[in-house]
Design a protein around this motif. Sequence first.
Motif, short mmCIF file in Angstrom:
data_model
loop_
_atom_site.label_atom_id
_atom_site.label_comp_id
_atom_site.label_asym_id
_atom_site.label_seq_id
_atom_site.Cartn_x
_atom_site.Cartn_y
_atom_site.Cartn_z
N ALA A 85 52.26 54.86 26.86
CA ALA A 85 52.04 53.59 27.55
C ALA A 85 53.37 52.95 27.94
O ALA A 85 53.41 51.75 28.27
N SER A 86 54.47 53.74 27.88
CA SER A 86 55.82 53.29 28.25
C SER A 86 56.34 52.19 27.32
O SER A 86 57.09 51.31 27.75
N LEU A 87 55.95 52.25 26.05
CA LEU A 87 56.43 51.30 25.05
C LEU A 87 57.08 52.05 23.90
O LEU A 87 56.52 53.03 23.40
N ALA A 88 58.25 51.59 23.50
CA ALA A 88 58.94 52.17 22.35
C ALA A 88 59.02 51.15 21.24
O ALA A 88 58.79 49.96 21.44
N HIS A 89 59.33 51.62 20.04
CA HIS A 89 59.46 50.70 18.91
C HIS A 89 60.86 50.12 18.85
O HIS A 89 61.05 48.92 18.86
N GLY A 90 61.86 50.99 18.79
CA GLY A 90 63.24 50.55 18.79
C GLY A 90 63.88 50.41 17.43
O GLY A 90 65.11 50.40 17.32
N ASP A 91 63.08 50.34 16.34
CA ASP A 91 63.68 50.18 15.02
C ASP A 91 62.71 50.67 13.95
O ASP A 91 62.24 49.91 13.10
N ARG B 7 64.96 57.97 21.20
CA ARG B 7 65.59 57.49 19.96
C ARG B 7 64.55 57.33 18.85
O ARG B 7 64.82 57.62 17.69
N ASP B 8 63.35 56.84 19.21
CA ASP B 8 62.27 56.73 18.22
C ASP B 8 61.98 58.07 17.56
O ASP B 8 61.77 58.15 16.34
N VAL B 9 61.93 59.14 18.37
CA VAL B 9 61.60 60.46 17.83
C VAL B 9 62.69 60.93 16.88
O VAL B 9 62.41 61.47 15.79
N THR C 19 52.98 62.43 10.29
CA THR C 19 52.17 62.79 11.46
C THR C 19 51.29 61.64 11.92
O THR C 19 51.09 61.44 13.12
N GLN C 20 50.76 60.86 10.98
CA GLN C 20 49.97 59.70 11.38
C GLN C 20 50.82 58.68 12.13
O GLN C 20 50.40 58.13 13.15
N ALA C 21 52.02 58.44 11.63
CA ALA C 21 52.93 57.52 12.33
C ALA C 21 53.26 58.06 13.73
O ALA C 21 53.32 57.29 14.71
N LEU C 22 53.44 59.37 13.84
CA LEU C 22 53.74 59.97 15.14
C LEU C 22 52.57 59.85 16.11
O LEU C 22 52.76 59.72 17.32
N GLU C 23 51.34 59.91 15.59
CA GLU C 23 50.17 59.74 16.45
C GLU C 23 50.21 58.38 17.13
O GLU C 23 50.00 58.26 18.34
N GLY C 24 50.45 57.33 16.35
CA GLY C 24 50.54 56.00 16.93
C GLY C 24 51.72 55.85 17.86
O GLY C 24 51.63 55.25 18.94
N LEU C 25 52.85 56.46 17.47
CA LEU C 25 54.06 56.36 18.28
C LEU C 25 53.88 57.08 19.61
O LEU C 25 54.29 56.57 20.67
N ALA C 26 53.27 58.26 19.58
CA ALA C 26 53.05 59.00 20.83
C ALA C 26 52.15 58.22 21.77
O ALA C 26 52.38 58.19 22.99
N TYR D 37 63.75 67.40 19.03
CA TYR D 37 62.48 67.04 19.66
C TYR D 37 62.73 65.79 20.49
O TYR D 37 63.22 64.78 20.00
N HIS D 38 62.40 65.86 21.77
CA HIS D 38 62.60 64.72 22.66
C HIS D 38 61.29 64.01 22.99
O HIS D 38 61.28 63.08 23.78
N ASN D 39 60.22 64.45 22.37
CA ASN D 39 58.91 63.89 22.64
C ASN D 39 58.13 63.82 21.33
O ASN D 39 58.15 64.78 20.55
N ALA D 40 57.47 62.72 21.08
CA ALA D 40 56.72 62.57 19.82
C ALA D 40 55.64 63.63 19.70
O ALA D 40 55.33 64.09 18.59
N ARG D 41 55.05 64.04 20.81
CA ARG D 41 53.97 65.03 20.76
C ARG D 41 54.48 66.40 20.31
O ARG D 41 53.76 67.14 19.63
N THR D 42 55.71 66.78 20.71
CA THR D 42 56.21 68.10 20.31
C THR D 42 56.51 68.14 18.81
O THR D 42 56.21 69.13 18.14
N LEU D 43 57.11 67.08 18.27
CA LEU D 43 57.32 67.02 16.82
C LEU D 43 55.97 66.98 16.09
O LEU D 43 55.79 67.66 15.07
N LEU D 44 55.03 66.25 16.62
CA LEU D 44 53.70 66.18 16.03
C LEU D 44 53.02 67.55 16.02
O LEU D 44 52.40 67.95 15.03
N ALA D 45 53.14 68.29 17.13
CA ALA D 45 52.51 69.61 17.22
C ALA D 45 53.12 70.57 16.19
O ALA D 45 52.39 71.35 15.56
N ALA D 46 54.44 70.52 16.01
CA ALA D 46 55.08 71.40 15.04
C ALA D 46 54.61 71.07 13.62
O ALA D 46 54.29 71.98 12.84
#
Length: 614
Positions: free
Chosen positions: A136-142, A196-198, A124-131, A265-274
């Motif tokens: 901000a329209s930035l993805a990690h990619g790996d 893809r990140d999610v 969940t902490q990683a998802l907070e940063g990822l969300a 889950y197509h959004n980091a926030r939805t996985l985080l909420a669950a």
Amino acid sequence: MLETEHAPPKPNPTRVLGRFELRQLLGKSERTMVWLVHDPRSAQELMLTLPRVQPASSAVAELWLSDAKHAARLNHPNLAHVVEIGVQEHWPYIAVDRALGVTLGERLAANPKLTAEDAVSWVTQALEGLAFAHEASLAHGDLQLHQILISEQGTVRVMALGAGLPTAVLAEQAAHERAMPLDPNRLRQSREAAVRDVLTMGIVLYHVLAGAPALEEPDTSRVVDRLPPLGREFVRLPWSTPQPIPEALRAIANRATTHQERQRYHNARTLLAALNGWRETAAQDSGALTLLIDRLRTVGHLPAAPGVGARVARLAVAEGQRTDEMAANILQDMGLSFELLRTVNSAQVQGTQVSGNGPVLTLRRAIALVGLKGVRQAAASLRPWPGPLPEAHAATMQRLLDRVRLAGHAAQALRPAGYDPEVVYLITALQNLGRLMVQYHFPDEASQIRELMKSAPAAEPGEPDLPGMTEEAAAFAVLGVDIESLGAAVAKHWGLHEDVLYMIRRLPVQKPVRVADTDSDMLRVTASAANEAVDAVTENPPQRVGAALQQVVQRYGRALSITMKDLTEGLHAARGTLQHGPTGVVPRAPRREEAEPGDPGTTDFSALLASRKR
């Protein structure tokens, strides 16, 4: 070659990259690698993230560096602070201070048996940063285990944001940018990379819970490429894991990596909420209620039905009206009915009752206890219809209320002799308390749950349709808690008796139904049968309703002494009562083109009668 961790030992083991002394390869994937290095200039240890393949041109290297610098501007407690971005010997790199922690891969190697709570806390902490980055329209990619850092205090930070795009993709982007500086494809690619990140975080969640990589492949990017739509494999948590995994958490993890793309889950926030919903529920006995408590205080439990003020005003001037007539009037309003039950079952009112009288399960007794003044106060405490719901969600809420009322009237028709029809109706309605609460307080999540429950067309011609999730699994996946437990938590908060809390839990559909031994068992069985019957006629296409009702009869026929004729006639009578009141006449069955799916008032029962006669 930079990767020489398997090279034979040399007289001088020191390896360098420019000014950096290479100490240890912390992890690698097809896209990135992370080295632990010593920086003589600053006299500190750093972690360098580099592309796995050296950029083929200076333009590609510049684009990699540009993305990394753009991402480094983000400031979030769960994103690793970048010390330096640069180039050494034609290798671009991102440097992070080793003092921030060890990689997730290192932590798992040292302690592979994580508790579910620790695993979820880290993800969940990683998802907070990822969300935050995705917004901000930035993805990690790996997202790999070597790109997630954990400090001694348990703080998790995602490292090297923006460094995960393959060099081949960067080369294509560099060519596009030369021809078109403002490439519209960049935003689309960013959105796709975020999705893809999610999915990749779901694979990381699998790894930390299962204690082993998914598909026996430590590179999460390779796992993603083996799942649909690129591959045909699927990832589900095994039943044997180093530590027990609660069923709700298992449903969340399995949804995150399911082979059905539409269910992921197509959004980091939805996985985080669950995951946060599961954590809150697991943290305390009343955790399920914490999902609702703030909204219960601000918008009430359920809204009043339209016209409640006029209805209560008529009661107020009819002092001579019989209590049962008042109760029948109030029973049409689910919100007011529940509010009266909540009021009279509270600790304050229970203290004024004669010891041993038990829970209040009829509105007649509730009215006798609180009087017309109490009824007026209960009505005044409700939000006018439809409360905070917008029009579309209000229409869905109304259909659900009608469906619950239909089930209540069906239970009255199916009840064995000697059981109070009002008690049967209210127990049946309370078995839907969780569904009503979710639809009113979390309408968007309720829509997600319904979508996950739908079947989907087969991927290939001739194959069976892809099944939807069960309601329990879908609720776990969206809210982190099942709907039955949520309803039970609300009922417990209201002060309902333990016998009532037992009766308002539906019988599990996967278990056989036994003949009732007690009145509580009989009320629970009757309510469950009525609710399953209404589910059968509202959730199935017309051609499958007859078979679905037959299953209800097979499950409950012996316990309730009912036949297919009893069930279909009971549903007809219930529909007539719903539409026209207790004295209403059952209307004609509407033509199929008139019926709206899921609308209990327009369900076509003619096919059911025909199937019974065959």
